[in-house]
Design an enzyme around this catalytic site. Structure first.
Site: not given
Ligand code: VGL
Ligand code: ZN
Length: 209
Positions: A8, A106, A151
């Site tokens: 991410d 995702k 994540c």
């Molecule tokens: C994430 C919160 C919501 C992350 C993704 O990538 O850690 N955190 N969506």
């Protein structure tokens, strides 16, 4: 075979983004260096529909940071972030992309959140990452990216549970830290689950991947 899993590294998780992680952009430099030495590099991408159930905006009277149940699971509510096909969902411009062999998206199902790059938070639907790595004969994974306490942690824990020797490269991750101490607790949790923590300098010096 060893794989680098980049979690991410998207605009919304960097300073100025919708769900900014402090110093989130600082993971890019070590990650770009690490990419050079790994025989296999994959990435995950948080990829939400604009009405995703983890967004506080979808629940009247709720605000980011509030808790609720989503499909029976405890869910912290977030600001709208990583909406499909927006600038915020794109990988950071300075992240090198040419070595990334495959991207696993995702958080697409609006009814459930998905922190791990392997499964949704209910451990029901797989993204295909586990099978892909096994097909490539990967035995060992190194996890980096954003965010440490969500994540990155979930991805590393699932990797370990799936039987991969799992490592997290500490200086190539940053956390959200909704509550003080969350990042430290995440690292403690990882260690308690047999996951090894490293600095990128160590991994880069040991170029025998
Ligand atoms: C994430 C919160 C919501 C992350 C993704 O990538 O850690 N955190 N969506
Ligand atoms: Zn998300």
């Amino acid at each position: 075979m060893k794989a680098l899993i980049i979690v991410d590294v998207q605009n919304d998780f960097c300073p100025g983004g919708a769900l900014a992680v402090k110093e989130g952009d600082q993971v890019v430099l070590p990650i770009n260096r690490l990419q050079e030495i790994f025989p296999l590099v994959v990435a995950t991408q948080d990829w939400h529909p604009k009405d995703h159930g983890s967004f506080a905006s979808q629940h009247p009277g709720k605000k980011p940071g509030d808790m609720m149940k989503l499909k029976g699971l405890d869910q912290i509510l977030w600001p709208d972030h990583c909406v499909q096909a927006t600038k915020g969902a794109e990988f950071v411009d300075t992240l090198k992309k040419k070595s990334i062999k495959k991207i696993f998206r995702k958080g697409i199902d609006r009814t459930i959140d998905s922190y791990s790059g392997f499964f949704d938070n209910g451990h029901r639907r797989s993204t295909g990452l586990g099978d892909y790595l096994k097909e490539k004969k990967v035995r060992e994974v190194y996890v980096v990216g954003l965010a440490t306490d969500y994540c990155v942690k979930a991805t590393a824990l699932d990797a370990a549970e799936l039987g991969f020797r799992t490592h997290v490269i500490v200086d190539a991750c940053r956390g959200v830290e909704v509550h003080a101490g969350d990042i430290q607790r995440a690292f403690d949790d990882l260690r308690q689950n047999g996951i090894q923590l490293h600095q990128s300098s160590e991994v880069l010096l040991n170029k025998t991947l």
